[in-house]
Design a protein around this motif. Structure first.
Motif, PDB file in Angstrom:
ATOM      1  N   GLY A 146      23.472 -36.029-220.560  1.00 59.52           N
ATOM      2  CA  GLY A 146      22.356 -35.270-220.007  1.00 59.52           C
ATOM      3  C   GLY A 146      22.575 -34.868-218.558  1.00 59.52           C
ATOM      4  O   GLY A 146      21.673 -34.320-217.917  1.00 59.52           O
ATOM      5  N   GLU A 147      23.767 -35.091-218.025  1.00 62.07           N
ATOM      6  CA  GLU A 147      24.050 -34.776-216.628  1.00 62.07           C
ATOM      7  C   GLU A 147      24.970 -33.567-216.538  1.00 62.07           C
ATOM      8  O   GLU A 147      25.789 -33.310-217.424  1.00 62.07           O
ATOM      9  CB  GLU A 147      24.703 -35.973-215.939  1.00 62.07           C
ATOM     10  N   TYR A 148      24.835 -32.829-215.411  1.00 56.90           N
ATOM     11  CA  TYR A 148      25.672 -31.641-215.199  1.00 56.90           C
ATOM     12  C   TYR A 148      25.621 -31.263-213.721  1.00 56.90           C
ATOM     13  O   TYR A 148      24.634 -31.539-213.043  1.00 56.90           O
ATOM     14  CB  TYR A 148      25.170 -30.470-216.051  1.00 56.90           C
ATOM     15  N   PRO A 149      26.668 -30.637-213.209  1.00 52.46           N
ATOM     16  CA  PRO A 149      26.683 -30.231-211.798  1.00 52.46           C
ATOM     17  C   PRO A 149      25.976 -28.896-211.606  1.00 52.46           C
ATOM     18  O   PRO A 149      25.579 -28.234-212.580  1.00 52.46           O
ATOM     19  CB  PRO A 149      28.179 -30.102-211.494  1.00 52.46           C
ATOM     20  N   GLU A 150      25.836 -28.467-210.358  1.00 52.19           N
ATOM     21  CA  GLU A 150      25.237 -27.171-210.056  1.00 52.19           C
ATOM     22  C   GLU A 150      26.184 -26.060-210.475  1.00 52.19           C
ATOM     23  O   GLU A 150      27.407 -26.197-210.407  1.00 52.19           O
ATOM     24  CB  GLU A 150      24.934 -27.060-208.567  1.00 52.19           C
ATOM     25  N   ALA A 151      25.603 -24.928-210.878  1.00 55.98           N
ATOM     26  CA  ALA A 151      26.402 -23.802-211.370  1.00 55.98           C
ATOM     27  C   ALA A 151      27.367 -23.281-210.314  1.00 55.98           C
ATOM     28  O   ALA A 151      28.464 -22.827-210.635  1.00 55.98           O
ATOM     29  CB  ALA A 151      25.485 -22.684-211.853  1.00 55.98           C
ATOM     30  N   ARG A 152      26.987 -23.370-209.055  1.00 60.24           N
ATOM     31  CA  ARG A 152      27.840 -22.811-207.995  1.00 60.24           C
ATOM     32  C   ARG A 152      29.156 -23.564-207.858  1.00 60.24           C
ATOM     33  O   ARG A 152      30.107 -23.064-207.240  1.00 60.24           O
ATOM     34  CB  ARG A 152      27.095 -22.830-206.654  1.00 60.24           C
ATOM     35  N   THR A 153      29.255 -24.765-208.424  1.00 64.86           N
ATOM     36  CA  THR A 153      30.501 -25.531-208.330  1.00 64.86           C
ATOM     37  C   THR A 153      31.517 -25.110-209.378  1.00 64.86           C
ATOM     38  O   THR A 153      32.688 -25.491-209.286  1.00 64.86           O
ATOM     39  CB  THR A 153      30.228 -27.033-208.496  1.00 64.86           C
ATOM     40  N   ALA A 154      31.103 -24.325-210.359  1.00 67.63           N
ATOM     41  CA  ALA A 154      32.002 -23.931-211.449  1.00 67.63           C
ATOM     42  C   ALA A 154      33.083 -22.980-210.933  1.00 67.63           C
ATOM     43  O   ALA A 154      32.830 -22.148-210.067  1.00 67.63           O
ATOM     44  CB  ALA A 154      31.217 -23.270-212.571  1.00 67.63           C
ATOM     45  N   LYS A 155      34.259 -23.096-211.500  1.00 63.91           N
ATOM     46  CA  LYS A 155      35.392 -22.283-211.069  1.00 63.91           C
ATOM     47  C   LYS A 155      35.594 -21.046-211.931  1.00 63.91           C
ATOM     48  O   LYS A 155      36.345 -20.147-211.561  1.00 63.91           O
ATOM     49  CB  LYS A 155      36.683 -23.121-211.094  1.00 63.91           C
ATOM     50  N   THR A 156      34.958 -20.988-213.100  1.00 63.55           N
ATOM     51  CA  THR A 156      35.122 -19.828-213.965  1.00 63.55           C
ATOM     52  C   THR A 156      33.758 -19.246-214.307  1.00 63.55           C
ATOM     53  O   THR A 156      32.726 -19.925-214.235  1.00 63.55           O
ATOM     54  CB  THR A 156      35.844 -20.193-215.282  1.00 63.55           C
ATOM     55  N   LEU A 157      33.767 -17.985-214.697  1.00 65.08           N
ATOM     56  CA  LEU A 157      32.532 -17.311-215.100  1.00 65.08           C
ATOM     57  C   LEU A 157      31.893 -18.007-216.290  1.00 65.08           C
ATOM     58  O   LEU A 157      30.683 -18.223-216.327  1.00 65.08           O
ATOM     59  CB  LEU A 157      32.827 -15.853-215.442  1.00 65.08           C
ATOM     60  N   ALA A 158      32.705 -18.370-217.294  1.00 66.85           N
ATOM     61  CA  ALA A 158      32.169 -19.011-218.496  1.00 66.85           C
ATOM     62  C   ALA A 158      31.497 -20.341-218.153  1.00 66.85           C
ATOM     63  O   ALA A 158      30.392 -20.641-218.635  1.00 66.85           O
ATOM     64  CB  ALA A 158      33.280 -19.228-219.522  1.00 66.85           C
ATOM     65  N   ASP A 159      32.160 -21.149-217.321  1.00 69.07           N
ATOM     66  CA  ASP A 159      31.564 -22.430-216.930  1.00 69.07           C
ATOM     67  C   ASP A 159      30.282 -22.216-216.128  1.00 69.07           C
ATOM     68  O   ASP A 159      29.299 -22.956-216.291  1.00 69.07           O
ATOM     69  CB  ASP A 159      32.557 -23.232-216.090  1.00 69.07           C
ATOM     70  N   ARG A 160      30.292 -21.217-215.256  1.00 68.92           N
ATOM     71  CA  ARG A 160      29.099 -20.946-214.444  1.00 68.92           C
ATOM     72  C   ARG A 160      27.919 -20.550-215.325  1.00 68.92           C
ATOM     73  O   ARG A 160      26.795 -21.031-215.130  1.00 68.92           O
ATOM     74  CB  ARG A 160      29.410 -19.850-213.426  1.00 68.92           C
ATOM     75  N   GLU A 161      28.170 -19.694-216.318  1.00 75.43           N
ATOM     76  CA  GLU A 161      27.080 -19.291-217.211  1.00 75.43           C
ATOM     77  C   GLU A 161      26.603 -20.453-218.067  1.00 75.43           C
ATOM     78  O   GLU A 161      25.407 -20.568-218.363  1.00 75.43           O
ATOM     79  CB  GLU A 161      27.514 -18.118-218.082  1.00 75.43           C
ATOM     80  N   LEU A 162      27.522 -21.312-218.473  1.00 74.97           N
ATOM     81  CA  LEU A 162      27.128 -22.485-219.260  1.00 74.97           C
ATOM     82  C   LEU A 162      26.221 -23.398-218.439  1.00 74.97           C
ATOM     83  O   LEU A 162      25.183 -23.870-218.925  1.00 74.97           O
ATOM     84  CB  LEU A 162      28.374 -23.241-219.722  1.00 74.97           C
TER      85      LEU A 162
END
Length: 554
Positions: A146-162
């Motif tokens: 149930g845990e996840y980081p902030e979207a701004r930390t993602a390195k790819t577009l797909a990860d950011r949208e997820l």
């Protein structure tokens, strides 16, 4: 035409005793906020309908060998179409599980059932849905913890949208909980949302069904249509290397989608550019998506199918190389100019030094035309597109490419470009261009001082919005209107530093500028030893323009 026996299922029946897998050769998670909001609206409409069912979408899966979990057999289904919707609905289920009140008996029981549905008991590795291209494991970790980081930390577009999807699904569930029961929401999802499932054993049949559904109005990207067409053609092959071609296509499309998942809008650009460079005659403009699909889907032989897929991968990687180079990607958002850069990236026969010099010529001329003169996408379309086509198809020499680039820029001399900037508002409508301009100036200052150009601060600047880094030396609230947005009154700082300085008098900013780590800001700090006024702004502006005339006149 293969036999199609669709099943009409509720979402609860769809996910019961099934394990969904998204193959690597399918695109990564790509839904954005509008698509997710449409799904949330569908759920709300279903609630408003009362007991009526609400049809959601068609799902196409490939049936694989079942898995035994405990004493229950689960059908393994590879998702050919519908993965975006399934992924988002599974995220909603997890959000419901997360926010159910376990101090209440019914909700605790529902939470336990959801937990066992999403992550199978006795085998923590077995998830209801296993996504693809999830190198950071955000999806799997969220289902488990149930845990996840902030979207701004993602390195790819797909990860950011997820990650954005997780946040928005949780917000939707919390909003529902504030006025209604989460048990009611869970029951609605399982019993009132319905799907048509095409469960296929043969992959070739799956692509045939995909084509049939597409012809009936299914909304599918043109790139996905091309994949379906090439895969379908591969399954129609009669030769002995059919299986090898299919395996090759799986690998190629996995690489294409992995690459596309890194950048916004790259699927459209890669498809259009690949077709534009591949057609027999030099075009006058980049092909649109529909024409690009028609141009590339004609492959029917094993050789042509393989060549087309490999060509698309090569162009996708060339687009990614351009978009991954912050400096080059900042030059322009004009498609025809980027097409030339992609053609240069594709020319592996050019020596590295030659390519570097050509990119500098392209960069200077392109920025003059679209950045300094401010021309729009209607300017020099045919010139750029025809040159790009010849760079690839006629294998022009480096000398010829440079000459033709300079011919494109001949009517846009640097003297005129500098005059345009002298009188321009360089803040309101020029923020992206200003950031690129200042980047080049920072490089110049490093060379002038004999220093290696350090990019750490600039990485932070590129990742933020341009507005977060643009600093008015003489604050907007205090400077004369005629001077406030002039080039000489603007400098770039690391993100958020400029907001902390806000309306301070220029002389009080000197220390922050000196410690910023940017040579351009340190230069301004030295100039602030004298009063900062209209004359100082004009002087600095003229110095920058003199440098620009030399830098972009090459």
């Amino acid at each position: 035409m293969p036999s199609i026996r669709p099943q009409y299922l509720t979402f609860g029946n769809l996910i019961n005793n099934r394990l969904f897998r998204i193959p690597e050769y399918q695109r990564a998670y790509s839904w954005e906020t509008p698509q997710r909001e449409d799904l949330f609206d569908d759920i709300l409409k279903s609630q408003q309908k009362g007991s009526a069912e609400h049809y959601m979408a068609t799902i196409v899966t490939l049936t694989r060998s079942p898995k035994l979990i405990g004493t229950d057999e689960h059908q393994v289904s590879e998702v050919v179409d519908g993965q975006q919707r399934i992924t988002t609905l599974v995220l909603i289920l997890k959000a419901i599980e997360k926010f159910l009140d376990e101090s209440e008996r019914r909700e605790k029981k529902a939470a336990m059932e959801l937990a066992e549905l999403l992550v199978k008991p006795d085998t923590d590795a077995m998830l209801l849905l296993q996504t693809n291209h999830d190198t950071s494991h955000y999806f799997a970790n969220y289902l488990r913890s149930g845990e996840y980081p902030e979207a701004r930390t993602a390195k790819t577009l797909a990860d950011r949208e997820l990650l954005r999807a997780i946040t928005q699904c949780e917000e939707f569930v919390k909003s529902w909980k504030s006025t209604k029961s989460l048990i009611e929401l869970l029951a609605l999802l399982k019993n009132r949302l319905t799907f048509v499932l095409h469960e296929i054993e043969d992959e070739g049949t799956a692509y045939t069904i995909f084509e049939v559904l597409n012809s009936r109005g299914l909304e599918v990207s043109y790139l996905d249509r091309l994949k379906s067409s090439l895969m379908g053609a591969a399954f129609e092959l009669k030769g002995g290397n059919k299986l090898e071609i299919i395996d090759e296509l799986h690998r190629i499309w996995a690489d294409i989608y992995r690459c596309i998942g890194l950048r916004q809008g790259m699927d459209t650009e890669a498809l259009r550019f690949a077709a534009t460079l591949a057609i027999d005659r030099s075009p006058s403009k980049p092909l649109g998506e529909k024409d690009a699909l028609e141009a590339l889907k004609k492959a029917t032989t094993a050789k042509k199918i393989s060549e087309t897929a490999n060509w698309l991968l090569a162009v996708t990687q060339a687009c990614d190389t351009l978009k991954g180079n912050r400096r080059l990607n900042a030059v322009t958002r004009i498609g025809q100019a980027r097409l030339v850069a992609v053609a240069l990236n594709l020319r592996n026969d050019l020596e590295a030094g030659e390519r570097s010099k050509l990119f500098r010529v392209w960069e200077n001329i392109t920025f003059r035309i679209y950045g300094m003169f401010g021309n729009d996408a209607r300017t020099r379309v045919g010139n750029y597109v025809r040159l790009a086509w010849k760079i690839w198809n006629e294998k022009l020499s480096a000398t010829t490419i440079a000459r033709e680039l300079k011919e494109i820029g001949r009517e846009f001399p640097v003297e005129g470009a500098v005059d345009e900037l002298r009188k321009a508002d360089c803040y309101s409508d020029w923020s992206e261009e200003l950031r690129y301009f200042m980047f080049r100036y920072e490089e110049h200052l490093a060379r002038k001082r004999g220093q290696n150009f350090r990019n750490e601060q600039w990485e932070r600047i590129w990742e933020a919005s341009a507005a977060d880094s643009i600093e008015h030396i003489w604050a907007q609230s205090k400077a004369p209107e005629s001077q406030v947005h002039r080039l000489g009154n603007l400098v770039l700082l690391p993100p958020k530093l400029n907001s902390s300085l806000q309306a301070l008098d220029p002389q009080k900013k000197r220390d922050a500028y000196t410690k910023s780590g940017l040579l351009i800001a340190q230069e301004v700090a030295s100039e602030l030893a004298e009063p900062w006024n209209g004359a100082a702004i004009k002087k600095r502006g003229e110095n920058l323009l003199k440098w620009a005339a030399e830098e972009w006149g090459k």
